[in-house]
Design an enzyme around this catalytic site. Structure first.
Site, PDB file in Angstrom:
ATOM      1  N   GLN A  78       0.692  -1.246  -0.056  1.00 35.12           N
ATOM      2  CA  GLN A  78       0.201   0.123   0.040  1.00 35.12           C
ATOM      3  C   GLN A  78       0.877   1.192  -0.146  1.00 35.12           C
ATOM      4  O   GLN A  78       1.100   1.702   1.213  1.00 35.12           O
ATOM      5  CB  GLN A  78      -0.927  -0.032   1.343  1.00 35.12           C
ATOM      6  N   PHE A  79       1.046   1.800  -1.306  1.00 38.78           N
ATOM      7  CA  PHE A  79       2.069   2.884  -1.269  1.00 38.78           C
ATOM      8  C   PHE A  79       1.304   4.146  -0.744  1.00 38.78           C
ATOM      9  O   PHE A  79       1.954   5.256  -0.172  1.00 38.78           O
ATOM     10  CB  PHE A  79       2.364   3.018  -2.849  1.00 38.78           C
ATOM     11  N   THR A  80      -0.127   4.114  -0.547  1.00 38.51           N
ATOM     12  CA  THR A  80      -0.762   5.323  -0.050  1.00 38.51           C
ATOM     13  C   THR A  80      -0.566   5.461   1.371  1.00 38.51           C
ATOM     14  O   THR A  80      -0.682   6.644   1.742  1.00 38.51           O
ATOM     15  CB  THR A  80      -2.041   5.107  -0.257  1.00 38.51           C
TER      16      THR A  80
END
Length: 146
Positions: A78-80
């Protein structure tokens, strides 16, 4: 490295209407990688997560680790988690690692977890995923390497 973990009764991840990973009991991990993360960050976070005493004993106190209760992990990239929201209304994701670098470390992270005799299920890196989580407690924590 930044991981949001949730103690879960069960969780699953679906891509294109197909379940690609699921667990019955343990931890769901949302995993973010930044530019300067290293294998040392991966090892530190993995060790911290599997040894956190966040599962209840017979008295209802959080005294047991994932290793002790023989729980499983659902690991989702999850890069967010590295989204910056202080300025403007659109998140800035410049602190998130580039996909090639992030995928390599994310895969290493999951292998380190597996090397500790943990069953690890994953989503598909870079895919649009639907994640279903039944949070137990609820217990939600953030583990960071920096």
């Amino acid at each position: 490295m930044r991981v949001v973990l949730q103690r879960t009764k069960n969780s699953s991840v679906t891509v294109n209407d197909k379940i690609v990973g699921q667990i019955d009991f343990g931890l769901t991990l949302l995993v973010g990688i930044t530019h300067d993360d290293t294998i040392e960050d991966v090892e530190y976070v993995a060790d911290k997560i599997v040894n956190l005493r966040i599962f209840e004993d017979e008295s209802g106190k959080m005294n047991h680790s994932l290793l002790e209760v023989k729980g499983q992990i659902l690991s989702i990239s999850q890069f967010t988690l590295y989204g910056e929201t202080k300025k403007g209304r659109r998140p800035n994701f410049m602190a998130a690692a580039k996909p090639d670098f992030a995928e390599k470390l994310y895969n290493q992270f999951n292998e380190v977890l597996r090397s500790k005799d943990i069953k690890v299920q994953t989503g598909i890196f870079g895919a649009m995923m639907d994640v279903s989580i039944v949070n137990d407690g609820p217990v939600t924590l953030i583990v960071e390497s920096k």
